[in-house]
Write an enzyme that holds these catalytic residues in place. Structure first.
Site, short mmCIF file in Angstrom:
data_model
loop_
_atom_site.label_atom_id
_atom_site.label_comp_id
_atom_site.label_asym_id
_atom_site.label_seq_id
_atom_site.Cartn_x
_atom_site.Cartn_y
_atom_site.Cartn_z
N HIS A 271 0.96 -1.01 0.31
CA HIS A 271 0.15 -0.65 0.05
C HIS A 271 0.99 1.80 -0.16
O HIS A 271 1.72 0.95 0.53
CB HIS A 271 -1.11 0.06 1.71
N GLU B 18 0.35 3.70 1.27
CA GLU B 18 1.31 4.45 3.56
C GLU B 18 2.35 3.84 3.76
O GLU B 18 3.75 4.21 4.27
CB GLU B 18 0.12 4.35 4.08
N CYS C 195 -6.46 2.01 5.32
CA CYS C 195 -6.73 0.47 5.57
C CYS C 195 -6.40 0.31 6.95
O CYS C 195 -5.57 0.80 7.78
CB CYS C 195 -6.94 -0.91 4.73
N CYS D 108 -2.60 -0.39 7.25
CA CYS D 108 -1.76 0.75 7.56
C CYS D 108 -1.77 1.65 8.34
O CYS D 108 -0.77 2.19 8.64
CB CYS D 108 -2.01 1.43 5.94
#
Length: 146
Positions: free
Chosen positions: A78, A80, A106, A109
């Protein structure tokens, strides 16, 4: 012509970063900022040196995994996470920083951002992950859609 706000400025950079994404489902960009200075950026995609989803297809699509579920079934990292990894790789202290992300982080993260001592999360698009919201509220980290 009015001067762009800091939030709009950093979010527009996150949107530009998202254009590097190789994910077939969602292009996400993130920018970690401290004292109005960019520390790191990240976008979602496969790890360096491995095949990208745009080249080999999306396993989540093939298995019909709904958005917001079973994050472990994905080649990609991801945005992040990549921004945090970039900070670690280059020795950049992100403690006390803000993160601008094109999408609400999410749960995975969110946990990482909490432990990285990110003090505020700003995002443009919502993401269906109630556990992430609960965790942020519990940790006392402000987050808002801009």
């Amino acid at each position: 012509m009015a001067r762009t706000s800091w939030d709009d400025y950093f979010m527009s950079i996150a949107e530009l970063v998202a254009k590097r994404s190789t994910c077939l489902r969602r292009h996400v960009g993130a920018v970690i900022v401290k004292d109005k200075r960019i520390l790191t950026t990240g976008y979602n995609g496969a790890p360096s040196g491995t095949a990208h989803c745009e080249d080999v297809g999306c396993l989540r699509e093939k298995l019909k995994v709904p958005s917001g579920e079973r994050h472990e079934i994905c080649r990609g990292i991801h945005a992040e996470q990549n921004a945090i990894i970039q900070a670690a790789t280059f020795g950049v202290n992100i403690s006390g920083s803000l993160i601008y992300s094109t999408h609400q982080p999410c749960f995975i993260c969110t946990r990482m951002l909490i432990n990285a001592h990110i003090v505020s999360i700003l995002y443009k698009e919502e993401y269906p992950d109630e556990l992430a919201v609960t965790m942020l509220e519990e940790a006392g980290i402000p987050f808002r859609k801009i």
